[in-house]
Enzyme design. Structure first.
Site, PDB file in Angstrom:
ATOM      1  CG  ASP A 105      -2.262  -0.621   0.959  1.00  0.00           C
ATOM      2  OD1 ASP A 105      -2.512  -1.009  -0.185  1.00  0.00           O
ATOM      3  OD2 ASP A 105      -3.065  -0.730   1.909  1.00  0.00           O
ATOM      4  CE  LYS A 124      -7.685   0.656  -1.844  1.00  0.00           C
ATOM      5  NZ  LYS A 124      -6.811  -0.482  -1.554  1.00  0.00           N
ATOM      6  CG  MET A 158      -7.566   7.215   6.361  1.00  0.00           C
ATOM      7  SD  MET A 158      -8.337   5.790   5.559  1.00  0.00           S
ATOM      8  CE  MET A 158      -9.528   5.292   6.803  1.00  0.00           C
TER       9      MET A 158
END
Length: 256
Positions: free
Chosen positions: A35, A58, A169
């Site tokens: 990732d 991503k 996030m």
């Protein structure tokens, strides 16, 4: 002969926080699907291994590979008899879609193993001198994602709960998060820390309070990845940071 998939947590970015088991599995892998948020130093470590490396990172709006494509690739490689490591930042089961990937592997009959990692939700505040629990402060901790797949959070209950709130996030939705908490009665003077690129040599800590943090974050140019801590435990950083030796104390506080 079917191979095997390991869903592995890389930890929060400092390679010293990679677990012994994670390192062992990485050394045995034929293919590593990694990732974006594993950290530059761990990415450098991967280059020293024998495995084929596939970047499937991503970020919001920027997907090198869609989730369904990652799922299908894991199954394909395992059916070729390969040892596959799906390497994810932090812990794979803490807002990391590890559960979805495990479901997909189980559905397709692929043997897999979970290797937990140290979650950034705990480690990043710790490196910044903010213990997310302390008996003098809130008796509970709530982890929330700043990017809900669909709106389900009970903001009134969250604002009223006597708990430290840790947001992962959340930078892109900081204004919405703050607005919802204030609208539902959260004290506007509640301390807030935003820890940018935590557990790396580029770590930066911005301190403010709930009513001002959006303006401060904008002024300081805060960017993802970052962990946001909302609660009175943030006050402890002022006592601890001067003597804190994590990362050689290279980080710095701005804001207020």
């Amino acid at each position: 002969m079917t191979g095997k998939v390991y869903i592995v947590g890389a930890g929060p970015g400092d390679p010293d926080l990679l677990t012994v088991k994670a390192l062992k599995v990485l050394r045995e892998a034929d293919v590593i699907l990694y990732d974006e948020l594993i950290g530059d130093e761990i990415r450098e470590l991967l280059r020293s291994l024998k495995a084929e490396l596939v970047d499937v990172g991503k970020r919001a709006g920027k997907h090198k590979m869609k989730q369904n494509e990652i799922n299908e690739l894991m199954v394909k490689l395992a059916r070729e008899g390969k040892i596959v490591v799906r390497l994810k930042g932090g812990d794979p089961f803490v807002f990391g879609r590890g559960g979805e990937e495990a479901e997909y592997l189980a559905k397709h009959g692929i043997p897999f193993e979970i290797v937990p990692g140290i979650t950034s939700a705990i480690a990043v505040p710790a490196y910044a001198g903010i213990p997310i629990t302390h008996r003098e402060f809130d008796p509970a901790v709530v982890f929330i994602t700043g990017r809900e797949w669909k709106e389900r959070l009970n903001w009134k209950a969250l604002a009223e709960l006597n708990a430290t709130i840790v947001v992962l996030m959340g930078v892109s939705n900081l204004e919405k998060i703050v607005k919802k908490l204030l609208e539902n009665g959260k004290n506007p003077k509640t301390p807030v820390a935003i820890i940018e690129r935590g557990c790396t040599l580029r770590q930066r800590v911005v301190i403010s309070n709930l009513e001002n943090v959006v303006d401060v974050a904008r002024r300081e140019g805060v960017k993802a990845p970052a962990v946001i801590v909302i609660g009175d435990v943030v006050r402890l950083r002022e006592k601890l940071a001067k003597f804190l030796q994590n990362l050689g104390n290279f980080d710095h506080a701005e804001g207020n």
